[in-house]
Write a protein that holds these residues in place. Structure first.
Motif, PDB file in Angstrom:
ATOM      1  N   ASP A 141      11.990   0.095  29.998  1.00  0.00           N
ATOM      2  CA  ASP A 141      11.323   1.395  30.002  1.00  0.00           C
ATOM      3  C   ASP A 141       9.955   1.217  29.365  1.00  0.00           C
ATOM      4  O   ASP A 141       9.809   0.499  28.383  1.00  0.00           O
ATOM      5  N   GLY A 142       8.949   1.874  29.926  1.00  0.00           N
ATOM      6  CA  GLY A 142       7.602   1.787  29.398  1.00  0.00           C
ATOM      7  C   GLY A 142       6.742   0.878  30.241  1.00  0.00           C
ATOM      8  O   GLY A 142       7.177   0.360  31.280  1.00  0.00           O
ATOM      9  N   GLU A 143       5.517   0.693  29.774  1.00  0.00           N
ATOM     10  CA  GLU A 143       4.563  -0.102  30.538  1.00  0.00           C
ATOM     11  C   GLU A 143       3.691  -0.932  29.608  1.00  0.00           C
ATOM     12  O   GLU A 143       3.264  -0.476  28.551  1.00  0.00           O
ATOM     13  N   ILE A 144       3.434  -2.165  30.036  1.00  0.00           N
ATOM     14  CA  ILE A 144       2.549  -3.078  29.307  1.00  0.00           C
ATOM     15  C   ILE A 144       1.523  -3.643  30.283  1.00  0.00           C
ATOM     16  O   ILE A 144       1.621  -3.444  31.498  1.00  0.00           O
ATOM     17  N   ARG A 145       0.565  -4.354  29.739  1.00  0.00           N
ATOM     18  CA  ARG A 145      -0.425  -5.082  30.543  1.00  0.00           C
ATOM     19  C   ARG A 145      -0.389  -6.530  30.077  1.00  0.00           C
ATOM     20  O   ARG A 145      -0.378  -6.801  28.883  1.00  0.00           O
TER      21      ARG A 145
ATOM     22  N   LEU B 158       5.692 -11.531  29.808  1.00  0.00           N
ATOM     23  CA  LEU B 158       5.471 -12.573  28.810  1.00  0.00           C
ATOM     24  C   LEU B 158       4.994 -11.875  27.537  1.00  0.00           C
ATOM     25  O   LEU B 158       3.891 -11.324  27.501  1.00  0.00           O
ATOM     26  N   THR B 159       5.826 -11.873  26.503  1.00  0.00           N
ATOM     27  CA  THR B 159       5.465 -11.124  25.294  1.00  0.00           C
ATOM     28  C   THR B 159       4.244 -11.687  24.586  1.00  0.00           C
ATOM     29  O   THR B 159       3.529 -10.960  23.900  1.00  0.00           O
ATOM     30  N   CYS B 160       3.963 -12.976  24.776  1.00  0.00           N
ATOM     31  CA  CYS B 160       2.845 -13.599  24.061  1.00  0.00           C
ATOM     32  C   CYS B 160       1.484 -13.106  24.540  1.00  0.00           C
ATOM     33  O   CYS B 160       0.487 -13.283  23.840  1.00  0.00           O
ATOM     34  N   VAL B 161       1.426 -12.490  25.716  1.00  0.00           N
ATOM     35  CA  VAL B 161       0.152 -11.996  26.248  1.00  0.00           C
ATOM     36  C   VAL B 161       0.246 -10.524  26.669  1.00  0.00           C
ATOM     37  O   VAL B 161      -0.586 -10.032  27.417  1.00  0.00           O
ATOM     38  N   ALA B 162       1.257  -9.813  26.152  1.00  0.00           N
ATOM     39  CA  ALA B 162       1.481  -8.406  26.519  1.00  0.00           C
ATOM     40  C   ALA B 162       0.798  -7.469  25.541  1.00  0.00           C
ATOM     41  O   ALA B 162       0.910  -7.622  24.321  1.00  0.00           O
ATOM     42  N   THR B 163       0.071  -6.491  26.093  1.00  0.00           N
ATOM     43  CA  THR B 163      -0.517  -5.421  25.303  1.00  0.00           C
ATOM     44  C   THR B 163       0.033  -4.091  25.824  1.00  0.00           C
ATOM     45  O   THR B 163       0.385  -3.975  26.994  1.00  0.00           O
ATOM     46  N   PRO B 164       0.106  -3.066  24.979  1.00  0.00           N
ATOM     47  CA  PRO B 164       0.761  -1.823  25.372  1.00  0.00           C
ATOM     48  C   PRO B 164      -0.101  -0.929  26.251  1.00  0.00           C
ATOM     49  O   PRO B 164      -1.319  -0.887  26.118  1.00  0.00           O
ATOM     50  N   VAL B 165       0.580  -0.227  27.144  1.00  0.00           N
ATOM     51  CA  VAL B 165      -0.032   0.846  27.919  1.00  0.00           C
ATOM     52  C   VAL B 165       0.621   2.160  27.500  1.00  0.00           C
ATOM     53  O   VAL B 165      -0.057   3.140  27.232  1.00  0.00           O
ATOM     54  N   SER B 166       1.950   2.170  27.419  1.00  0.00           N
ATOM     55  CA  SER B 166       2.680   3.383  27.043  1.00  0.00           C
ATOM     56  C   SER B 166       2.938   3.416  25.537  1.00  0.00           C
ATOM     57  O   SER B 166       2.821   2.402  24.849  1.00  0.00           O
TER      58      SER B 166
END
Length: 112
Positions: free
Chosen positions: A72-76, A94-102
């Motif tokens: 659930d939710g969104e990342i970039r 990939l959590t190492c390069v994920a930034t939040p959108v939601s």
């Protein structure tokens, strides 16, 4: 100018501080935890800073060790050299390069 919000829950966070945070529910190794993610860092760093032993290796989006599924939710993803379009459609990140959108995010390392 920074506007202070009257705390209703005992916190003293400003509205600006709250706007720059994402609530993350993470399931890993059968345990579900909730953390607050500062939006100026990658998700992996937020998990590690919160004491969650998340898997990783390269830290640059090259290897896939930190892969998990967004439920659930969104990342970039800031970069991606490993996941295919099919993986992305399945919600893998990939959590190492994920930034939040939601503002809210639910991720799962156990089921993907």
């Amino acid at each position: 100018m920074e506007i202070e919000k009257e705390p209703t829950d005992g916190s003293d966070l400003t509205i600006k501080d709250q706007m720059n945070k994402t609530t993350v529910q993470v399931t890993i190794n059968g345990t579900t935890s909730t953390i607050t993610w500062e939006q100026n860092i990658y998700l992996l760093d937020a998990l590690l800073d919160a004491g969650i032993t998340a898997p990783y290796s390269c830290g640059r989006g090259n290897c896939g060790t930190c892969v998990c599924k967004v439920e659930d939710g969104e990342i970039r993803l800031r970069r991606n050299f490993i996941l295919t379009e099919t993986h992305l459609e399945e919600g893998l990140i990939l959590t190492c390069v994920a930034t939040p959108v939601s503002k809210r995010l639910t991720i799962n390392y156990d089921q993907f």
